[in-house]
Design an enzyme around this catalytic site. Structure first.
Site, PDB file in Angstrom:
ATOM      1  N   ASP A   1       0.702  -1.257  -0.018  1.00  0.00           N
ATOM      2  CA  ASP A   1       0.107   0.084  -0.032  1.00  0.00           C
ATOM      3  C   ASP A   1       0.729   1.287  -0.107  1.00  0.00           C
ATOM      4  OD1 ASP A   1       0.813   0.226   2.524  1.00  0.00           O
ATOM      5  OD2 ASP A   1      -0.952  -0.802   3.348  1.00  0.00           O
TER       6      ASP A   1
ATOM      7  N   ARG B   1       1.114   6.913   0.009  1.00  0.00           N
ATOM      8  CA  ARG B   1       0.303   6.103   0.805  1.00  0.00           C
ATOM      9  C   ARG B   1      -0.987   5.885   0.120  1.00  0.00           C
ATOM     10  NH1 ARG B   1      -2.441   2.744   3.180  1.00  0.00           N
ATOM     11  NH2 ARG B   1      -2.239   1.849   5.323  1.00  0.00           N
TER      12      ARG B   1
ATOM     13  N   ASP C   1      -5.705  -1.100   3.319  1.00  0.00           N
ATOM     14  CA  ASP C   1      -4.396  -1.397   4.072  1.00  0.00           C
ATOM     15  C   ASP C   1      -4.093  -2.953   3.743  1.00  0.00           C
ATOM     16  OD1 ASP C   1      -2.712  -1.504   6.407  1.00  0.00           O
ATOM     17  OD2 ASP C   1      -4.370  -2.464   7.314  1.00  0.00           O
ATOM     18  N   THR C   2      -2.889  -3.065   3.557  1.00  0.00           N
ATOM     19  CA  THR C   2      -2.584  -4.580   3.046  1.00  0.00           C
ATOM     20  C   THR C   2      -1.634  -4.945   4.304  1.00  0.00           C
ATOM     21  OG1 THR C   2      -0.322  -3.957   2.123  1.00  0.00           O
ATOM     22  CG2 THR C   2      -2.362  -3.891   0.437  1.00  0.00           C
TER      23      THR C   2
ATOM     24  N   GLU D   1       1.326  -6.411   6.289  1.00  0.00           N
ATOM     25  CA  GLU D   1       2.645  -5.893   6.419  1.00  0.00           C
ATOM     26  C   GLU D   1       3.759  -7.070   5.897  1.00  0.00           C
ATOM     27  OE1 GLU D   1       3.684  -3.070   7.420  1.00  0.00           O
ATOM     28  OE2 GLU D   1       1.922  -2.445   8.529  1.00  0.00           O
TER      29      GLU D   1
ATOM     30  N   ARG E   1       3.461  11.635   4.753  1.00  0.00           N
ATOM     31  CA  ARG E   1       3.467  10.891   3.351  1.00  0.00           C
ATOM     32  C   ARG E   1       2.317  11.505   2.314  1.00  0.00           C
ATOM     33  NH1 ARG E   1       2.540   4.981   5.863  1.00  0.00           N
ATOM     34  NH2 ARG E   1       1.025   6.161   6.808  1.00  0.00           N
TER      35      ARG E   1
END
Length: 271
Positions: free
Chosen positions: A62, A76, A81-82, A84, A127
């Site tokens: 992501d 971002r 959300d993927t 980690e 970001r």
């Protein structure tokens, strides 16, 4: 004695490197198959009004790095959300490497990306925040969600332009139990619980190991569940229910028993 210890350490290091290389290869091969289908069927969006930037690097599932106003900056992906890949405290989570490889494959050979910004351009970590598209107009966020490699998350006003669209995709994918949704309670409101995932995986493997006649069990109810897949290298691999990559595998042939798969020239998946 010192020579023995040195030899043992070298052997362990080589074994670890071989295991990691094999794991990476498996991830790449499975994602390549998914990407083929994605590129063929993905909707192309009009990116003519979005901003185009030089792509520098895919950091994880992501996050990417681009050249922005003369500087190298992280982007971002908004609203997704993927898992980690190399978190300082969470480590690597199931489907994290797959999500990263998915994005890398989707952007393979592309020098630029298109960014669609929402109201606020940056998060608290400075970001950039954006919806990201390939040069052909494929939405990265849309395809991550459709492939079961991301969840809808970090919904903060005022950046909610596509939240309803993304939630609708997620709702559909959840019903198919694809990817991150293949293990109940792996996805949480806080992120991902890999202990739940590995516990479920272990339980599934134990059930297979404790079956006295696996072939008979699979055949009950005339259900043929073994997936045969031919990867990008032409290797024939079959995947059993309960294995890590089973849900993400695109079946080109289905088999009722392992004997049938082997007879057709397929080899068992390593995991």
């Amino acid at each position: 004695m010192k020579k023995f210890i040195f030899t043992l350490l070298v052997s362990l290091l080589l074994a670890a490197c071989t295991e990691e290389t094999t794991k990476t290869s498996i991830v790449q091969e499975n994602v390549v198959e998914i990407i083929k289908t994605t590129v063929q069927s993905a909707q192309r969006h009009d990116v003519s009004k979005f901003e185009q930037y030089e792509l520098q690097e895919v950091i994880d599932g992501d996050t990417i790095r681009i050249k922005y106003n003369g500087s190298s900056e992280k982007v971002r992906f908004l609203l997704v959300d993927t898992p980690e890949t190399n978190h300082e405290t969470l480590g690597e989570q199931p489907y994290g490497p797959e999500a990263k490889q998915f994005v890398k494959q989707l952007l393979d050979g592309q020098e630029t990306v298109y960014l669609e910004f929402d109201v606020s351009y940056r998060d608290k970590y400075k970001r950039l925040l954006a919806y990201v598209y390939t040069e052909e107009g494929i939405s990265i966020q849309e395809q991550l969600l459709k492939s079961g490699l991301a969840r809808v998350a970090y919904i903060y006003d005022p950046n909610t332009k596509h939240v309803d669209w993304f939630k609708a995709i997620q709702k559909t994918v959840q019903k198919t139990a694809t990817g991150i949704w293949s293990v109940e309670d792996y996805v949480t409101n806080r992120g991902y619980d890999k202990e739940v995932y590995y516990a479920a995986l272990k339980e599934g493997n134990n059930k297979l190991d404790n079956t006295t006649d696996e072939s008979t069990s699979i055949n009950e109810g005339n259900s043929c569940l073994i997936k045969g897949n031919i990867n990008a290298k032409g290797n024939k691999i079959y995947h059993m229910p309960g294995q890590r990559d089973y849900d993400n595998t695109i079946a080109e042939e289905m088999f009722c028993t392992e004997e049938e798969a082997i007879a057709a020239g397929f080899k068992p998946a390593s995991k």
